[in-house]
Structure formats: C-alpha cells, structure tokens
Scaffold this active site. Structure first.
Site, PDB file in Angstrom:
ATOM      1  N   ALA A 168       0.830  -1.205   0.000  1.00  0.00           N
ATOM      2  CA  ALA A 168       0.000   0.000   0.000  1.00  0.00           C
ATOM      3  C   ALA A 168       0.862   1.252   0.000  1.00  0.00           C
ATOM      4  CB  ALA A 168      -0.922  -0.009   1.214  1.00  0.00           C
ATOM      5  N   LYS A 169       1.946   1.231   0.774  1.00  0.00           N
ATOM      6  CA  LYS A 169       2.787   2.424   0.904  1.00  0.00           C
ATOM      7  C   LYS A 169       3.533   2.745  -0.392  1.00  0.00           C
ATOM      8  CE  LYS A 169       1.999   4.023   5.030  1.00  0.00           C
ATOM      9  NZ  LYS A 169       1.299   5.315   5.149  1.00  0.00           N
ATOM     10  N   GLY A 198       8.755   8.433  15.781  1.00  0.00           N
ATOM     11  CA  GLY A 198       8.062   7.706  16.821  1.00  0.00           C
ATOM     12  C   GLY A 198       6.570   7.967  16.743  1.00  0.00           C
ATOM     13  N   ARG A 200       2.436   5.648  16.967  1.00  0.00           N
ATOM     14  CA  ARG A 200       1.819   4.380  17.352  1.00  0.00           C
ATOM     15  C   ARG A 200       1.982   3.321  16.259  1.00  0.00           C
ATOM     16  NH1 ARG A 200      -4.731   4.761  16.893  1.00  0.00           N
ATOM     17  NH2 ARG A 200      -4.843   5.427  14.716  1.00  0.00           N
ATOM     18  N   HIS A 398       8.869   7.057 -46.213  1.00  0.00           N
ATOM     19  CA  HIS A 398       8.434   7.301 -47.594  1.00  0.00           C
ATOM     20  C   HIS A 398       9.231   8.493 -48.114  1.00  0.00           C
ATOM     21  CE1 HIS A 398       4.708   7.266 -50.456  1.00  0.00           C
ATOM     22  NE2 HIS A 398       5.857   7.278 -51.106  1.00  0.00           N
ATOM     23  N   ASP A 502      -4.053   3.617 -44.882  1.00  0.00           N
ATOM     24  CA  ASP A 502      -2.717   3.702 -44.280  1.00  0.00           C
ATOM     25  C   ASP A 502      -2.879   3.718 -42.771  1.00  0.00           C
ATOM     26  OD1 ASP A 502      -0.197   4.272 -43.351  1.00  0.00           O
ATOM     27  OD2 ASP A 502       0.265   5.710 -44.936  1.00  0.00           O
ATOM     28  N   HIS A 507       0.628   8.013 -37.216  1.00  0.00           N
ATOM     29  CA  HIS A 507      -0.209   9.140 -37.607  1.00  0.00           C
ATOM     30  C   HIS A 507      -1.389   9.373 -36.675  1.00  0.00           C
ATOM     31  CE1 HIS A 507       2.166   9.182 -41.223  1.00  0.00           C
ATOM     32  NE2 HIS A 507       1.850   7.926 -41.474  1.00  0.00           N
ATOM     33  N   ILE A 522       2.030  12.670 -36.791  1.00  0.00           N
ATOM     34  CA  ILE A 522       2.250  13.503 -37.973  1.00  0.00           C
ATOM     35  C   ILE A 522       1.286  13.115 -39.091  1.00  0.00           C
ATOM     36  CG2 ILE A 522       4.670  13.894 -37.421  1.00  0.00           C
ATOM     37  CD1 ILE A 522       5.403  11.793 -39.528  1.00  0.00           C
ATOM     38  N   GLY A 525       2.426  11.583 -45.475  1.00  0.00           N
ATOM     39  CA  GLY A 525       3.024  12.295 -46.599  1.00  0.00           C
ATOM     40  C   GLY A 525       2.110  12.307 -47.806  1.00  0.00           C
ATOM     41  N   PHE A 555       9.247  13.987 -50.226  1.00  0.00           N
ATOM     42  CA  PHE A 555       8.757  14.333 -48.893  1.00  0.00           C
ATOM     43  C   PHE A 555       9.936  14.811 -48.045  1.00  0.00           C
ATOM     44  CE2 PHE A 555       6.029  10.905 -50.550  1.00  0.00           C
ATOM     45  CZ  PHE A 555       4.835  11.611 -50.636  1.00  0.00           C
ATOM     46  N   GLN A 696     -31.733  40.590 -66.423  1.00  0.00           N
ATOM     47  CA  GLN A 696     -32.663  40.020 -65.452  1.00  0.00           C
ATOM     48  C   GLN A 696     -33.722  39.167 -66.150  1.00  0.00           C
ATOM     49  OE1 GLN A 696     -34.895  42.845 -63.097  1.00  0.00           O
ATOM     50  NE2 GLN A 696     -34.773  41.529 -61.303  1.00  0.00           N
ATOM     51  N   GLN A 714     -24.210  42.314 -59.712  1.00  0.00           N
ATOM     52  CA  GLN A 714     -24.611  43.719 -59.736  1.00  0.00           C
ATOM     53  C   GLN A 714     -23.446  44.634 -60.116  1.00  0.00           C
ATOM     54  OE1 GLN A 714     -26.341  44.573 -55.919  1.00  0.00           O
ATOM     55  NE2 GLN A 714     -27.930  43.002 -56.114  1.00  0.00           N
TER      56      GLN A 714
END
Length: 726
Positions: A168-169, A198, A200, A398, A502, A507, A522, A525, A555, A696, A714
């Site tokens: 536990a400690k 000191g 208990r 790549h 991919d 990635h 990242i 590429g 790349f 128009q 316009q």
C-alpha cells in the site's frame, strides 16, 4: 541570514489521522503559521478498531488555545467527500491536503488474511485516493494545491511481516507521481514522504530508546516547506527522520541488449550478460516513462545497427526484378469520397461536390486516388518477404512518390495491382527500394506508381547509389511563384486520411509517435501530396481530371495535423512545378515536385464570320480596362467567369479577374475559384451587350444561368458601362 518566516495565512489545510503522532504535529505547525486546519481523526485503534472523537477534539482545543483556527472531523477517509466538505463548509476552500491516516495489521505473509490485506489498502491507499479525488477539482479551479502522500521505508525497501503495508505504501508513491504530472499545469504539486518517527504505527517495529530519539516534530518542517506556495518541488520522494532529510531517486544500470536480429532471445543470452545487466558503474537516473521508452528504442536501434554491421540483409542481385503477389482492391463510391475528405475537400466549396457526392452528374475520383490501390504492397508487409530484402519495415520512411495516370479512375470497381522491385540503392545511412506498381482495370492499364522507400540503417551493403530507373525530382524556376493556394488542415486530418488504408499508428497514436521522436502524431506524406495535387488541378485544370497526367514529389518535412499548407506553383508549358510549405513555420514540406498536364493544342483564332462574336467583345473589354485594372481590383474584388455556348455546347470560356494582381481578362477558365460564373449562348451574350436583352429577363427566361455569388453580378454594370464603355 535566515529566510523570512513561511506563513500560511488564508490557506486551508486538511490533515488526516491528525489525532496524534505525525498528524498532530502537522496540524499544530500549520495552525501556528496562520493556516485554518481541519483535524481529521476517526479515533480508531492501531488495528483500525473502535471509534472516538476525543483525539481530534484535543488537537483542536490545543490549536484554539494558542489563538489558531481549527475544526474537527470524525469521518473515515473512505468518506473522502465528507472530509473535504467540512473544509468547504467551515472555511470555503481547500489548499493543502496531508494524507497521513493509517493503521497496521502486521502478519507474516503466510498468515496474512484477506481482511488484513483489504483493511490496510482501504485506509492507506484507497483512503488517500478518495480524499484527494474529493479535493482535486477544487484545487484545479483555484489554480493552487499542495498534496502530501505518506509512504514508508517498508514500502521502499520491504520489511518482514508488513507485506500488506509495504504494498500500500509503495502504491501511494505511484499515485503521487501521477498526480504531480497531471496537476502541474494547474499549480497542483504532489510529493511523497517516507518518515521515520516515533508514533503508534512504529512502536511495534522499533525499540523504545530509538522511538524516544525520533520525534515527530522533526518531520513537520519538511512537510510545511513542501506545501508552501513558494516551493516548486513536485513529484519527489523524501526520507526524513531525526532532523535528517534525504531525497530519493531511481538509478538504472547501463544494462545490456541481449536480443540480436535474426536470433532468438534466450535465457542463456541473459545469463551471459548478467554481470553487465547488474553493473551500476556509470548508472543513469531515469525520471519518466518516456525516458524508459526512449532507452528501449535506442537499445533496439543499436541492436539493429550492430546486426547490420555484420549483415545488412540487403542483396540487390536477389531482390531486383522480384514481383510481389498481385493485389486486388475492390471499392465502391464510398472510398473515393473518403479519400477526397481525407485530402481536405469540403462541401463549403461548390466545386468540390463532384468529388464528394455520388449523385453529382460529374461525380469522379481525384487523380491522386491512384496511390490508394497499390499501397497494400507496403502496408501488408509483403515487401519484407522478397528475397534479398531482409530488413526491418518499422524503419521505413516514404522518400518520394511518382504517379502516371493513363486514364481517369473509375468511381467504383475492382482493380488489380502488380508490384515489382525496380532497383535497390545504397545510400550509406540507409537503403532505397524503388517499387514500381502497375494498376489495371481488367485488361486496361490505369496508372503507374513508383514508391521510393528509404530504410533507415539498411545501407552499407556495397550497392550502387544511383539508378536510371528513378523518376527524378525537378527544382522549380528561379522566380517568384505564378500562383499560390493555401489550405488549413484539420486536427483530425490524419485520423480521417488513415481511413483510406494507411493504418500506420505513427499518424494517430501519440505514444507511438513519441517513439519516432515526434511530439505529436504527424500527417501522412501522401495526404499532403493529395492536398498539393488538387491545388494544381483546381488552379490550372479547373478540376478537370482528364487533364491530369502525372505527378512527382519528394517528402522533406513532416506536417502536424492542424497546420496550414501553402502550395506555390510555377507554370512552364504543360508542366506545373510546385512546392508545399508549412505556413506557420515557413518550412518546405514537399520539394522538387511537379504535375504534368495533358498537352492540348491551342484553339484556333476566332472566326467572326462563322465563329463567336463574343471573343471580340472580351478582347475589347481587356484592352479598355487595362489601365484601370488596379483601381477595379480594389472596388470589385471578384473573379467572373463566362461559359459561352454555341449550338447547345460550351465553345469557350473567358475570365475577368478583378481580385488578383492588377486585373486581367483572359481566355480560359478561372485560374483559381471563380466567385461568379455566367453561362449563356454567344447570341444572347451579344444581345445583352448591345442592350437588346435585359440580363434580369434573360435570367428568369433561363437564357442566362448564374453560379456562385449572384450578388456580385450587380457589379457587372460598373465594369461594362463605366470602365469598358460598352
């Protein structure tokens, strides 16, 4: 000269197990220096039995008798919310938490019962967790918190008869270290002490004369310093007792890598390296999980490098010419749409709909979707089975990509790709494998891809450095770019692109990316490759996929999802040179790149007797507004495109660009995105120009079609009448 006294005025401190021993000393010391203290003690025996309020009450009375502020709390640490609520009810906040409460149930391991184990863990480990969790969000919200966990020498070193207590400690140390990491950005610091004093809890394992010498008051000063706002210590472990304080840290031997490439790791190999594994000379001091991972990766790389020194596993004479098993790629309209989204297309751009909506009458695949069917040659590991390519594909990068597109890709179908190792090059620091892949739709050859793959650390096998089979990169012209297009990537861009097949965790998985030396996952590429290709397709081919012939790129620099891509383009005949930069840093990500468009013969000059009368009008508009182009760009800031029809078919396109540069009128589709596109016949155009047909009325009669920003129409009157004088 002594430092100024450390004060805790305005701070609220909760001390668990404060009815005696160390907890009492902490409570008295904090109160003496101005803190408001919650004195928690359930009043149980050393074994966790019984209950009494007298212990906490006595400490509160001591504090108040000296003019301090304190209240008692009698709840178990298993009711952590109640302890913290007392602090909030009485003093309105919680600043410091001292997890000190504990009991003992010492037994030799063979005699330890389930109850002995569970009670110790409930009070020491789970109790500290529950009280800390109750205080955590309050500390986060106020951007301040100090937490102390109480471990023990038994937890650090072990001690006979205390297996439950030791476990536990030491668990509290792990909890504190993690809280230190998570709380750092909120100014919450967590430290662990292993006191020898000191109390208990120690009276059962220490002789009385030693207990008399180890006073609890010699531990409290360390706790107060660690909890002061000026102390920046965080995530540390201290032994303390009898006035002595020492900081502990882990130490690691340099160790030994006993795994060798192409050899099984055996117990005998461990035995042979045992002295080196256990040699603490020149030991290191690890401080984080990342440090451990980096060490493992570093040792693995050293292992691979040593193995490659003996035998790289690369033999071009065996590998070159080897064919991989045919790869079949079946797809519906879903896959091209996913790919288009993966390379940044969006419904916010109407021109993108032909790549995103299967119901669009012009629905088609982006040309660079052609890299998707053959990528299985790399992703499924088939390359590693090729004779003469005994290499580690986890070290594959790549390097370059080339693609030839012979005809537009079908929007769905079943394609077959045949991959061949075209060449293997020795670059010293690594090997380059040229993989040529031809992709067919039945008997029809659709496209050709050349993947240039760099295998880190696989060089040095004595092979050639160059090959005439390489599709080479070409540097752009030495002048400012003719056009620039910019696109932001989403933080989810890589997560979206990977759905096209991919699946490399580099990635998307931060921990895997960290192993590769990247702070974040990242972008693929080939994802940035797709972004750049569609920029060229849009600007110079008006998204006409039939005009796309080939593409090549190298790349250079990785991109982080969320960064902005800026594609700079130069037109040289039918070749569009380009490079892609990361806008935020200015660094080049794709270099030596180009797109070749299908060459088209120049249109014949207009024959006004039998051809289009509108050609003469646009030529005259260009001449008349030439000198006022800059002024018009400021006033209009729009790009207009005309699609002129004859006999029901579009015969010519004209563009008036009053957004870029000094203004321009030219034959052809807009070189970027047109703000407004007008479609009408040559005859109706002349009727409008001559004032015989009201625009128009033409629109409502269906003779004039307008796409894009209709309000910009316009401004046409100003262009045609005020400037072109028509």
């Amino acid at each position: 000269m002594s430092a100024a006294p450390l004060r805790f005025d305005g701070r609220v401190v909760l001390v668990t197990g404060a009815g005696g021993g160390l907890g009492r000393e902490y409570a008295l010391a904090f109160a003496e220096r101005g803190a408001s203290v919650i004195v928690n003690d359930l009043g149980v025996s050393i074994k966790g039995e019984g209950k009494s309020s007298s212990a906490a009450d006595k400490v509160v009375e001591e504090i108040r008798a000296k003019g301090g502020k304190a209240v008692a709390n009698y709840d178990s640490v298993e009711d952590g919310d109640k302890l913290v609520q007392t602090a909030l009810n009485e003093f309105g906040r919680i600043d410091v938490l001292i997890n000190n409460a504990g009991i003992l149930r010492d037994r030799s391991f063979a005699r330890t019962s389930d109850l002995d184990w569970d009670l110790i863990h409930r009070i020491h480990l789970r109790g500290s967790f529950l009280v800390t969790r109750a205080a955590w969000n309050h500390m986060k919200n106020q951007k301040f918190g100090r937490i102390i966990m109480t471990s023990s020498a038994a937890g650090i070193y072990g001690n006979f008869g205390q297996a439950n207590y030791s476990a536990a400690k030491l668990g509290l140390l792990g909890l504190s270290n993690t809280l230190a990491i998570e709380g750092k950005k909120y100014n919450i610091h967590s430290n662990t002490i292993a006191p020898t004093a000191g109390s208990r809890l120690t009276q059962t394992v220490m002789p009385q004369d030693l207990l008399d010498a180890l006073k609890a008051e010699y531990v409290a000063p360390l706790v107060l310093w660690l909890c002061h706002e000026s102390c920046q210590e965080n995530g540390s472990l201290f032994e303390v007792g009898a006035g002595w304080i020492g900081k502990l840290r882990w130490e690691r031997t340099l160790g030994a890598t006993v795994r060798q490439k192409n050899h099984m790791m055996t117990p005998e190999a461990v035995q042979d390296a045992w002295n080196q594994i256990c040699d603490f000379e020149n030991a290191s001091k690890p401080q984080s999980v990342q440090g451990v991972l980096q060490l493992c990766v570093s040792d693995l790389r050293n292992c691979r490098s040593k193995s490659m020194e003996n035998s790289t596993g690369i033999d071009p004479s065996q590998a070159v010419g080897q064919k991989l098993p045919p790869m079949v790629y079946s797809y519906t309209t879903l896959q091209p749409i996913l790919y288009a989204l993966g390379v940044g297309m969006s419904t916010s751009d109407p021109d993108h709909l032909k790549f995103l909506f299967e119901g669009n009458e012009e629905f088609c695949c982006l040309p660079t979707f052609g890299v998707i069917p053959p990528q299985a040659a790399i992703m499924d590991g088939a390359l590693a089975s090729v004779p003469g390519l005994n290499m580690d594909l986890t070290r594959l990068l790549h390097g370059e990509q080339y693609m030839d597109l012979y005809k537009p890709l079908p929007s769905s179908g079943k394609l077959t790709s045949q991959a061949t190792v075209a060449d293997v090059l020795d670059k010293g620091s690594g090997a380059v494998v040229l993989l040529d892949v031809f992709t067919y739709n039945g008997e029809d050859l659709l496209c050709f891809n050349q993947f240039s793959l760099f295998i880190v650390g696989a060089g040095g096998f004595g092979g050639k450095r160059r090959s005439d089979k390489v599709k080479v990169t070409v540097n752009p012209p030495n002048r400012p770019p003719d056009a620039v297009m910019t696109d932001g990537t989403s933080v989810n861009q890589a997560a979206l692109y990977r759905l096209s097949g991919d699946w490399n965790p580099l990635h998307i998985d931060p921990s895997f990316a960290a192993l590769g030396g990247f702070k974040k996952p990242i972008l693929h590429g080939l994802c940035s490759f797709g972004f750049a290709a569609r920029h060229v397709l849009k600007y110079y081919a008006n998204n006409d996929v039939s005009k796309f012939k080939s593409i090549k790129t190298r790349f250079v620099k990785p991109i982080i999802p969320g960064q902005t891509l800026q594609t700079e383009m130069w037109k040289e005949g039918s070749r569009i040179h380009f490079q892609t930069k990361i806008k935020e840093t200015g660094e080049v990500s794709l270099a030596g790149a180009y797109v070749d468009l299908v060459e088209t013969s120049a249109p014949p000059p207009p024959n006004t007797a039998e051809g289009l009368q509108s050609d003469l009008v646009f030529a005259e508009i260009g001449r008349r507004i030439k000198d006022v182009g800059k002024e018009m760009v400021k006033k209009v800031n729009a790009v207009f495109q005309w699609d002129i029809k004859k006999d029901g078919k579009t015969r010519v396109q004209w563009t008036i660009d009053l957004k870029n540069g000094s203004g321009d009128v030219y034959k052809g589709a807009a070189r970027g995105q047109a703000d407004t596109t007008f479609t009408l016949s040559d005859e109706d155009f002349m009727e409008v120009v001559l004032g015989k047909l009201n625009p128009q009325k033409a629109f409502f009669a269906g003779k004039l079609k307008v796409k894009g920003n209709i309000m910009l129409s316009q401004k046409l009157e100003m262009i045609l009448k005020d400037y072109a004088k028509l």
